[in-house]
Write a protein that holds these residues in place. Structure first.
Motif, PDB file in Angstrom:
ATOM      1  N   THR A 111      35.285  37.463  33.096  1.00 27.24           N
ATOM      2  CA  THR A 111      34.057  38.127  33.326  1.00 27.24           C
ATOM      3  C   THR A 111      33.435  36.758  34.386  1.00 27.24           C
ATOM      4  OG1 THR A 111      33.397  37.369  31.201  1.00 27.24           O
ATOM      5  CG2 THR A 111      33.599  39.894  31.809  1.00 27.24           C
TER       6      THR A 111
ATOM      7  N   ALA B  56      34.225  36.569  37.879  1.00 29.55           N
ATOM      8  CA  ALA B  56      34.254  37.832  38.861  1.00 29.55           C
ATOM      9  C   ALA B  56      32.942  37.664  38.747  1.00 29.55           C
ATOM     10  CB  ALA B  56      34.719  38.399  37.966  1.00 29.55           C
TER      11      ALA B  56
ATOM     12  N   LEU C 209      30.507  38.184  36.638  1.00 32.43           N
ATOM     13  CA  LEU C 209      29.534  39.163  35.878  1.00 32.43           C
ATOM     14  C   LEU C 209      29.114  38.702  34.454  1.00 32.43           C
ATOM     15  CD1 LEU C 209      32.130  41.934  36.073  1.00 32.43           C
ATOM     16  CD2 LEU C 209      30.739  41.848  37.133  1.00 32.43           C
TER      17      LEU C 209
ATOM     18  N   ALA D  46      28.205  45.251  41.042  1.00 35.94           N
ATOM     19  CA  ALA D  46      29.200  45.191  39.659  1.00 35.94           C
ATOM     20  C   ALA D  46      29.331  45.815  39.237  1.00 35.94           C
ATOM     21  CB  ALA D  46      27.554  44.468  39.158  1.00 35.94           C
TER      22      ALA D  46
ATOM     23  N   ILE E 225      33.124  46.645  40.155  1.00 32.25           N
ATOM     24  CA  ILE E 225      34.304  45.815  39.475  1.00 32.25           C
ATOM     25  C   ILE E 225      34.590  45.503  38.516  1.00 32.25           C
ATOM     26  CG2 ILE E 225      34.142  42.997  39.730  1.00 32.25           C
ATOM     27  CD1 ILE E 225      32.824  43.286  42.412  1.00 32.25           C
TER      28      ILE E 225
ATOM     29  N   GLY F 195      34.935  40.651  42.158  1.00 32.95           N
ATOM     30  CA  GLY F 195      34.067  39.977  42.017  1.00 32.95           C
ATOM     31  C   GLY F 195      33.402  38.359  42.731  1.00 32.95           C
TER      32      GLY F 195
ATOM     33  N   LEU G  58      30.457  38.826  44.701  1.00 33.14           N
ATOM     34  CA  LEU G  58      28.852  38.552  43.591  1.00 33.14           C
ATOM     35  C   LEU G  58      28.974  36.869  43.145  1.00 33.14           C
ATOM     36  CD1 LEU G  58      30.335  40.794  40.766  1.00 33.14           C
ATOM     37  CD2 LEU G  58      28.734  41.608  42.354  1.00 33.14           C
TER      38      LEU G  58
END
Length: 330
Positions: free
Chosen positions: A50, A53, A55, A90, A93, A146, A150
């Motif tokens: 995460t 990425a 997140l 998001a 992903i 991501g 992101l």
């Protein structure tokens, strides 16, 4: 008309109830892990995925949950999306990253106890290894996506929104004090209310789409999709005997494995056998997407975003399966 719909309702009802139960578990858990401040403990290992990425840590709890139940994991992601923890990009992903963990549970429930004994150790492990590599490649693709798409996001933990459905994001400071029995009870009650509200919205939509799809299945010849089998097997240079295997595999994995198993070592080399089954997997997407993915994804996300999830999932699986087949027949 009523006589045609009633049998479909009896067929669909158990499936909808089972899916709704798993979604309820996921949504309920999503609220509790954040309200009780458990995100840090649960998402520790998944932070390796995460964090690159971009997140939030909450996604890590969904990843862990997906390894036990894909439906519950999706339920958690749906809750995070609705509460504002994840936006649409998001969420797509996160769904992509979940792929490998959704595959893991099938190793212990199907591949190990059922498929490997049918195919034999060599071909069985080759096939399961190929599927694992494909799932892992999709997960890595999600992490890379991501990192790129992101890159402007903060990965600081963000709590799920208030469970009354207000849509306002709670800060880390607002996590409830779990030392108080009254606070614990209030938190659980809020999670139950939130879960019930989501189920009231999801389950009717899920049931309607499943009924419609089942009615269409009873009036449509989906076997027409298997006409793709012969040109695909010929394109990669597989024996003509691969066609009936692909057709069988497209509709039932166990039947397809049992069909090809006696011919391994005679008609098919181990690599050819695995490539044949993977091609069966490509064709099966046309069938399984209509039978299972559309009702499930539309039920959780709604038609618009559900279509995006299906498109991303299907495209990535087809691309990486095709790449695996190319390696096997090279």
């Amino acid at each position: 008309m009523q006589s045609a719909i009633l049998p479909v309702l009896f067929e669909v009802l158990p499936r909808v109830v089972r899916i709704a139960a798993y979604i309820a578990v996921g949504v309920f858990a999503a609220n509790l892990v954040v309200a009780f401040g458990l995100v840090e403990r649960i998402a520790g290992l998944s932070r390796y995925l995460t964090s690159p990425a971009n997140l939030p840590d909450e996604v890590g709890t969904a990843i862990v949950t997906t390894a036990a139940s894909t439906t519950a994991g999706y339920g958690m992601l749906a809750e995070f999306r609705e509460s504002g923890v994840l936006d649409d990009r998001a969420t797509l992903i996160a769904v992509t990253i979940n792929t490998f963990f959704g595959f893991v549970q099938h190793i212990f429930t199907f591949y190990w106890p059922v498929l490997i004994p049918i195919l034999g150790r060599e071909v069985g492990f080759m096939y399961v290894g190929a599927r694992a590599a494909i799932a892992l490649a999709i997960t890595i693709t999600g992490v890379l996506a991501g990192a790129v798409f992101l890159s402007d996001r903060s990965t600081a933990p963000v709590a799920v929104a208030e469970t009354d459905g207000s849509g306002e994001i709670a800060t880390a400071d607002s996590v409830l004090d779990t030392d108080s029995d009254e606070s614990v009870r209030a938190t659980v009650e809020d999670a139950v209310r939130s879960t019930w509200k989501k189920l009231r919205r999801i389950v009717p939509r899920l049931a309607v789409v499943y009924v419609l799809v089942t009615l269409v299945l009873r009036t449509t010849d989906l076997e027409s999709f298997t006409t793709l089998a012969e040109p695909l097997t010929a394109l990669v240079g597989l024996p003509g005997a691969a066609v009936p295997v692909v057709v069988a595999f497209a509709f039932d994995t166990t039947t397809g494995a049992a069909t090809i198993a006696p011919a391994i070592g005679e008609t098919f080399t181990p690599k050819q056998a695995v490539a044949t089954m993977l091609i069966g997997g490509i064709i099966s997407f046309a069938v399984s997407t209509f039978k299972r993915s559309i009702p499930f994804q539309y039920g959780i996300w709604g038609p618009e975003f559900g279509s995006k999830v299906i498109a991303v999932n299907t495209a990535l699986k087809v691309v990486f399966i095709a790449a695996a087949v190319a390696v096997l027949v090279a």
